[in-house]
Design a protein around this motif. Sequence first.
Motif, short mmCIF file in Angstrom:
data_model
loop_
_atom_site.label_atom_id
_atom_site.label_comp_id
_atom_site.label_asym_id
_atom_site.label_seq_id
_atom_site.Cartn_x
_atom_site.Cartn_y
_atom_site.Cartn_z
N ALA A 1 12.21 -91.80 -3.79
CA ALA A 1 12.41 -91.52 -2.36
C ALA A 1 13.74 -90.82 -2.18
O ALA A 1 14.60 -90.81 -3.07
CB ALA A 1 12.40 -92.82 -1.56
N THR A 2 13.92 -90.22 -1.02
CA THR A 2 15.17 -89.52 -0.73
C THR A 2 16.35 -90.47 -0.92
O THR A 2 16.36 -91.59 -0.42
CB THR A 2 15.16 -88.99 0.71
OG1 THR A 2 14.05 -88.11 0.85
CG2 THR A 2 16.44 -88.24 1.02
N GLY A 3 17.33 -90.03 -1.66
CA GLY A 3 18.51 -90.84 -1.87
C GLY A 3 18.47 -91.69 -3.12
O GLY A 3 19.46 -92.28 -3.52
N MET A 4 17.30 -91.77 -3.77
CA MET A 4 17.19 -92.57 -4.98
C MET A 4 17.49 -91.71 -6.20
O MET A 4 17.60 -90.50 -6.13
CB MET A 4 15.79 -93.18 -5.09
CG MET A 4 15.47 -94.21 -4.02
SD MET A 4 13.83 -94.92 -4.21
CE MET A 4 14.01 -95.79 -5.76
N ASP A 5 17.64 -92.35 -7.32
CA ASP A 5 17.97 -91.67 -8.56
C ASP A 5 16.85 -90.69 -8.93
O ASP A 5 15.71 -91.10 -9.12
CB ASP A 5 18.13 -92.71 -9.67
CG ASP A 5 18.54 -92.08 -11.00
OD1 ASP A 5 18.65 -90.84 -11.08
OD2 ASP A 5 18.73 -92.85 -11.96
N PRO A 6 17.16 -89.39 -9.04
CA PRO A 6 16.13 -88.41 -9.39
C PRO A 6 15.45 -88.70 -10.72
O PRO A 6 14.32 -88.28 -10.96
CB PRO A 6 16.90 -87.08 -9.44
CG PRO A 6 18.12 -87.32 -8.64
CD PRO A 6 18.46 -88.77 -8.81
N ALA A 7 16.11 -89.46 -11.57
CA ALA A 7 15.53 -89.77 -12.88
C ALA A 7 14.28 -90.63 -12.75
O ALA A 7 13.48 -90.71 -13.67
CB ALA A 7 16.57 -90.48 -13.75
N THR A 8 14.12 -91.30 -11.60
CA THR A 8 12.93 -92.13 -11.40
C THR A 8 11.76 -91.32 -10.87
O THR A 8 10.67 -91.86 -10.71
CB THR A 8 13.23 -93.28 -10.42
OG1 THR A 8 13.48 -92.74 -9.11
CG2 THR A 8 14.42 -94.10 -10.87
N CYS A 9 11.97 -90.05 -10.59
CA CYS A 9 10.90 -89.18 -10.10
C CYS A 9 10.28 -88.44 -11.29
O CYS A 9 10.86 -88.37 -12.36
CB CYS A 9 11.45 -88.17 -9.10
SG CYS A 9 12.39 -88.91 -7.75
N SER A 10 9.11 -87.88 -11.06
CA SER A 10 8.46 -87.20 -12.16
C SER A 10 7.51 -86.12 -11.66
O SER A 10 7.08 -86.13 -10.52
CB SER A 10 7.68 -88.19 -13.02
OG SER A 10 6.63 -88.78 -12.27
N VAL A 11 7.22 -85.19 -12.56
CA VAL A 11 6.21 -84.18 -12.31
C VAL A 11 5.05 -84.44 -13.25
O VAL A 11 5.25 -84.65 -14.45
CB VAL A 11 6.78 -82.76 -12.55
CG1 VAL A 11 5.68 -81.72 -12.47
CG2 VAL A 11 7.86 -82.44 -11.52
N ALA A 12 3.84 -84.46 -12.71
CA ALA A 12 2.65 -84.73 -13.52
C ALA A 12 1.69 -83.56 -13.42
O ALA A 12 1.64 -82.86 -12.40
CB ALA A 12 1.96 -86.01 -13.06
N SER A 13 0.92 -83.35 -14.47
CA SER A 13 -0.10 -82.30 -14.44
C SER A 13 -1.22 -82.70 -13.50
O SER A 13 -1.62 -83.87 -13.44
CB SER A 13 -0.67 -82.07 -15.84
OG SER A 13 0.32 -81.60 -16.73
N ILE A 14 -1.72 -81.73 -12.74
CA ILE A 14 -2.87 -81.98 -11.89
C ILE A 14 -4.10 -82.10 -12.77
O ILE A 14 -4.40 -81.19 -13.56
CB ILE A 14 -3.03 -80.84 -10.86
CG1 ILE A 14 -1.86 -80.86 -9.87
CG2 ILE A 14 -4.36 -80.95 -10.12
CD1 ILE A 14 -1.87 -79.72 -8.86
#
Length: 327
Positions: free
Chosen positions: A97-110
């Motif tokens: 979420a906005t403001g959280m550590d970007p390392a917890t975000c990810s990009v996945a293949s569709i």
Amino acid sequence: MSFLCNLGNSVFKRSFMAAVLGGSLLLSAGVQADTLVRVSTSYGSFTVELFDEAAPDTVANFLGYVDRGDYARSLFHRSEPDFVVQAGAYQWQRNCATGMDPATCSVASIPSQGNVRNEPGASNTRGTLAMAKLGGAPDSATSQWFVNLADNTDLDTQNGGFTVFGKVLGDGLSVADAINDLPFINVGGEAQQLPVRDFDTQQNQLPVESNLVLINMHRVERFSSSVNVFEYGTALLTTSVDAGGLGSLSLNMRLVNDGPEVVFEVIPDSIVPLANLPEGHGVFTDADQRLRLPRVEVNDNGQVSVITNVVMRLADAAQLRFVVESY
């Protein structure tokens, strides 16, 4: 939900039509036979008209991804200057979420829903949409698509011809051109020319959400260049908002209750961070928890009206639900 079964008797519809009859602006609505999809991006929105008859299998394949939400928070992963901008390979995952550590975000293949047969015919001229595919495999298209930014007529014969299945309407190509003007970086995989915004291309790190050019898509009933649009048929309100500390956002709100209170709910996966706010955008004020939309275009099965000064109160922050207070 009752409003989907009986919109003709809804409180919301009667109230809006009362506003229309009371003096709101009525607009003419042109007849549109082919399917339309609105594409919201970090650099603005555009509408595409799909070639239902000329490329039926390709259109059905594309709409499958749209309707399943596979293209919600997808991204443009390839930008070839003055050639194409391409999307449909990756989706930004909402495990952050906005403001959280970007390392917890990810990009996945569709996930691929299988190959679609090639349907060459229409030419790859500027402003058309076509399917991407593997070299030497004419029938290998799956989820990836691109916008032609020039008259790429050489693609009409390469690899069995690249299937053109739609076109950008109005001045929507300005959005694709703006994306094509961005710098790009190589992060591997399909994203070897990933367009990025507000990003130091010399950084030795992956971009985060705010640097990507994100996308959301949904079907619409008519072409409109308005910033704030509500359609009875889809029960969706599409808007762009200055959300204060959350930044500038494009998002969709779904009508979830039409009486006695009129309630809209933000669809989280529709949220796209905006690089620039368009004229006529809404404003959310944290102090009084109100969302104010200066002008909303309303489409009632082809009868189009405009209402002004719509005010919504955030009634349930956990579910992002807003109650319409006035218009």
